[in-house]
Scaffold this motif. Structure first.
Motif, mmCIF file in Angstrom:
data_model
loop_
_atom_site.group_PDB
_atom_site.id
_atom_site.type_symbol
_atom_site.label_atom_id
_atom_site.label_comp_id
_atom_site.label_asym_id
_atom_site.label_seq_id
_atom_site.Cartn_x
_atom_site.Cartn_y
_atom_site.Cartn_z
ATOM 1 N N GLY A 161 33.162 2.766 -12.756
ATOM 2 C CA GLY A 161 31.843 2.708 -12.162
ATOM 3 C C GLY A 161 31.511 3.887 -11.273
ATOM 4 O O GLY A 161 30.512 3.867 -10.582
ATOM 5 N N TRP A 162 32.351 4.948 -11.276
ATOM 6 C CA TRP A 162 32.046 6.110 -10.457
ATOM 7 C C TRP A 162 30.901 6.875 -11.091
ATOM 8 O O TRP A 162 30.903 7.177 -12.281
ATOM 9 C CB TRP A 162 33.264 7.032 -10.325
ATOM 10 N N VAL A 163 29.938 7.194 -10.269
ATOM 11 C CA VAL A 163 28.771 7.913 -10.777
ATOM 12 C C VAL A 163 28.988 9.421 -10.680
ATOM 13 O O VAL A 163 28.258 10.195 -11.285
ATOM 14 C CB VAL A 163 27.510 7.488 -9.981
ATOM 15 N N TRP A 164 30.003 9.846 -9.956
ATOM 16 C CA TRP A 164 30.252 11.269 -9.755
ATOM 17 C C TRP A 164 31.197 11.821 -10.812
ATOM 18 O O TRP A 164 31.991 11.104 -11.416
ATOM 19 C CB TRP A 164 30.842 11.519 -8.368
ATOM 20 N N GLY A 165 31.138 13.123 -10.999
ATOM 21 C CA GLY A 165 32.065 13.797 -11.892
ATOM 22 C C GLY A 165 33.277 14.304 -11.135
ATOM 23 O O GLY A 165 33.342 14.246 -9.903
ATOM 24 N N GLU A 215 24.247 23.551 -1.439
ATOM 25 C CA GLU A 215 25.671 23.498 -1.112
ATOM 26 C C GLU A 215 26.429 22.386 -1.834
ATOM 27 O O GLU A 215 27.648 22.451 -1.974
ATOM 28 C CB GLU A 215 25.858 23.330 0.405
ATOM 29 N N LEU A 216 25.723 21.350 -2.253
ATOM 30 C CA LEU A 216 26.384 20.192 -2.869
ATOM 31 C C LEU A 216 25.777 19.900 -4.251
ATOM 32 O O LEU A 216 25.225 18.824 -4.484
ATOM 33 C CB LEU A 216 26.235 18.966 -1.960
ATOM 34 N N PRO A 217 25.865 20.838 -5.167
ATOM 35 C CA PRO A 217 25.171 20.678 -6.448
ATOM 36 C C PRO A 217 25.705 19.543 -7.324
ATOM 37 O O PRO A 217 24.973 19.009 -8.152
ATOM 38 C CB PRO A 217 25.384 22.034 -7.132
ATOM 39 N N ALA A 218 26.975 19.143 -7.132
ATOM 40 C CA ALA A 218 27.550 18.105 -7.983
ATOM 41 C C ALA A 218 27.188 16.692 -7.533
ATOM 42 O O ALA A 218 27.140 15.774 -8.342
ATOM 43 C CB ALA A 218 29.078 18.246 -8.037
ATOM 44 N N LEU A 219 26.924 16.527 -6.236
ATOM 45 C CA LEU A 219 26.555 15.206 -5.712
ATOM 46 C C LEU A 219 25.715 15.373 -4.451
ATOM 47 O O LEU A 219 26.179 15.142 -3.329
ATOM 48 C CB LEU A 219 27.803 14.358 -5.429
ATOM 49 N N PRO A 220 24.467 15.811 -4.585
ATOM 50 C CA PRO A 220 23.600 15.945 -3.407
ATOM 51 C C PRO A 220 23.234 14.573 -2.847
ATOM 52 O O PRO A 220 23.345 13.558 -3.536
ATOM 53 C CB PRO A 220 22.370 16.665 -3.951
ATOM 54 N N HIS A 221 22.797 14.570 -1.597
ATOM 55 C CA HIS A 221 22.367 13.320 -0.976
ATOM 56 C C HIS A 221 21.020 13.530 -0.311
ATOM 57 O O HIS A 221 20.617 14.667 -0.031
ATOM 58 C CB HIS A 221 23.401 12.824 0.043
ATOM 59 N N LEU A 222 20.315 12.454 -0.064
ATOM 60 C CA LEU A 222 19.045 12.515 0.646
ATOM 61 C C LEU A 222 19.344 12.685 2.128
ATOM 62 O O LEU A 222 19.886 11.781 2.755
ATOM 63 C CB LEU A 222 18.247 11.233 0.401
ATOM 64 N N PRO A 223 19.006 13.826 2.728
ATOM 65 C CA PRO A 223 19.368 14.053 4.141
ATOM 66 C C PRO A 223 18.611 13.125 5.085
ATOM 67 O O PRO A 223 17.469 12.731 4.819
ATOM 68 C CB PRO A 223 18.971 15.510 4.384
ATOM 69 N N ALA A 241 13.650 18.865 -6.213
ATOM 70 C CA ALA A 241 14.677 18.507 -7.204
ATOM 71 C C ALA A 241 14.059 17.957 -8.483
ATOM 72 O O ALA A 241 14.656 17.123 -9.167
ATOM 73 C CB ALA A 241 15.638 17.491 -6.598
ATOM 74 N N GLU A 242 12.880 18.448 -8.805
ATOM 75 C CA GLU A 242 12.116 17.912 -9.934
ATOM 76 C C GLU A 242 12.914 17.899 -11.233
ATOM 77 O O GLU A 242 12.842 16.958 -12.013
ATOM 78 C CB GLU A 242 10.843 18.750 -10.114
ATOM 79 N N GLU A 243 13.698 18.947 -11.464
ATOM 80 C CA GLU A 243 14.454 19.062 -12.716
ATOM 81 C C GLU A 243 15.890 18.559 -12.586
ATOM 82 O O GLU A 243 16.666 18.675 -13.538
ATOM 83 C CB GLU A 243 14.460 20.529 -13.169
ATOM 84 N N TYR A 244 16.237 18.009 -11.417
ATOM 85 C CA TYR A 244 17.639 17.625 -11.202
ATOM 86 C C TYR A 244 18.039 16.476 -12.118
ATOM 87 O O TYR A 244 17.341 15.465 -12.224
ATOM 88 C CB TYR A 244 17.875 17.230 -9.743
ATOM 89 N N ALA A 245 19.185 16.635 -12.767
ATOM 90 C CA ALA A 245 19.760 15.580 -13.612
ATOM 91 C C ALA A 245 21.216 15.406 -13.207
ATOM 92 O O ALA A 245 22.015 16.330 -13.367
ATOM 93 C CB ALA A 245 19.650 15.943 -15.083
ATOM 94 N N ARG A 298 11.717 6.651 -9.769
ATOM 95 C CA ARG A 298 10.407 7.072 -10.274
ATOM 96 C C ARG A 298 10.178 8.558 -10.042
ATOM 97 O O ARG A 298 9.627 9.255 -10.891
ATOM 98 C CB ARG A 298 9.294 6.274 -9.584
ATOM 99 N N ARG A 299 10.596 9.033 -8.886
ATOM 100 C CA ARG A 299 10.379 10.435 -8.551
ATOM 101 C C ARG A 299 11.350 11.364 -9.263
ATOM 102 O O ARG A 299 11.009 12.504 -9.585
ATOM 103 C CB ARG A 299 10.480 10.628 -7.036
ATOM 104 N N LEU A 300 12.570 10.892 -9.471
ATOM 105 C CA LEU A 300 13.600 11.703 -10.129
ATOM 106 C C LEU A 300 14.191 10.912 -11.285
ATOM 107 O O LEU A 300 15.311 10.388 -11.200
ATOM 108 C CB LEU A 300 14.690 12.086 -9.129
ATOM 109 N N PRO A 301 13.457 10.793 -12.390
ATOM 110 C CA PRO A 301 13.876 9.912 -13.479
ATOM 111 C C PRO A 301 15.170 10.330 -14.168
ATOM 112 O O PRO A 301 15.810 9.512 -14.845
ATOM 113 C CB PRO A 301 12.687 9.967 -14.449
#
Length: 333
Positions: free
Chosen positions: A5-9, A34-42, A101-105, A157-160
């Motif tokens: 169930g880990w969502v991170w790589g 700085e945290l491209p693999a697992l960014p967070h909402l500051p 982060a419009e294109e962030y996946a 909704r904002r980052l599908p």
């Protein structure tokens, strides 16, 4: 997402939540950079009431309005300006995130106070913490569960293309379980909460959120097994406070992910630790637990020890970079 169930790589790093300053656009740029693999909402508590952890989470509650009274959050008879401010700040933060982060996946972490910490902090209208009234605590957990479900949907909704990871901040959890939450007079303590009740409250919120959830607790005596059996996929700890390795080892062996708080939130020697020093700290703990190195980069996310609201902007940025590079070192070793 892994079988556990880990969502991170593999080789991921992230922040705990708070950062210094009041510019949300700049904070989000720093995190995404700085945290491209697992960014967070500051979170930027320096913006004032409603940007703090409790006020921010209070803004998410459903049909349970809160307000500030004598610098403390309490249940209010009706929604007011304090609640509007908290909700407006969150809306602006999410809109800004959608723009940057419009294109962030990929995985994205969001944070909120957990039900036990809320109950130990938010006051009843008649006075006293909600913790004193078991019925009020259940209502609070239900309100939070519904609010977080909606919050997750708003982020999605904002980052599908993002995969949301929820972090519940529970710094007061050990005190709630041990009966160490002081009453307002300071002369007594609230009754300890039964572990089964605490587990049920956490599970209510985790299940309702509908996304993988980690629980963060930057306090001694973290109830690791309770958190695992409540349905969390991971636990975020300050490694400097971990004294009993057995419960942590058993939980990790059972598949719990570890957000390893390995970098200090302030500069103890006048400088930020290097990525090699941060990586060594995580690796040393992992070796003491006795697990094979090949699992480390998959099961562990490198983080600061706690939030960085009290750090300077330069130190906060250097710590996030050190965590990122430490995670890469661990994935390559």
């Amino acid at each position: 997402m892994s079988d556990q169930g880990w969502v991170w790589g593999a080789g991921a790093a992230t922040g705990i939540g708070s950062l210094p300053g009041t510019d949300i656009a700049e904070a989000q740029r720093v995190v995404l950079g700085e945290l491209p693999a697992l960014p967070h909402l500051p979170e930027l508590p320096a913006r004032g009431p409603g940007a703090d952890l409790i006020g921010r989470t209070g803004g998410l509650l459903v049909e349970l309005p809160v307000e500030l009274y004598a610098a403390r959050w309490r249940v209010a008879p009706r929604p007011g300006k304090d609640l509007r401010r908290a909700r407006d700040l969150m809306e602006r933060d999410l809109d800004q995130l959608a723009e940057q982060a419009e294109e962030y996946a990929g995985p994205l972490k969001i944070q909120a106070a957990g039900p036990l910490t809320l109950a130990a902090t938010v006051e009843l209208p008649i006075g006293g913490r909600m913790l004193r009234d078991p019925g009020a605590v259940r209502d609070l957990a239900g309100s939070l569960a519904e609010g977080l479900r909606g919050h997750v949907e708003a982020v999605t909704r904002r980052l599908p293309r993002a995969c949301v990871l929820l972090q519940l901040d529970e710094p007061a959890l050990p005190a709630v379980l041990a009966g160490r939450v002081p009453t307002e007079s300071g002369l007594g303590m609230y009754r300890a909460m039964d572990q089964a009740d605490a587990r049920s409250l956490l599970n209510t919120v985790i299940t309702a959120a509908g996304v993988p959830t980690v629980v963060h607790c930057c306090a001694p005596d973290v109830p690791v097994e309770l958190i695992r059996t409540a349905g969390a996929v991971g636990i975020a700890l300050d490694l400097s406070l971990v004294t009993d390795l057995d419960p942590l080892g058993e939980a990790i062996d059972a598949g719990l992910g570890l957000l390893a708080g390995a970098a200090p939130t302030t500069a103890p020697a006048g400088r930020a630790p290097t990525s090699a020093e941060v990586a060594d700290r995580v690796r040393t703990l992992w070796d003491r637990l006795g697990f094979p190195r090949r699992r480390l980069a998959e099961q562990v996310v490198v983080t600061p020890a706690c939030g960085l609201a009290g750090a300077t902007p330069a130190y906060a940025r250097s710590i996030l970079a050190a965590c990122r590079d430490a995670a890469r070192r661990l994935s390559e070793s």
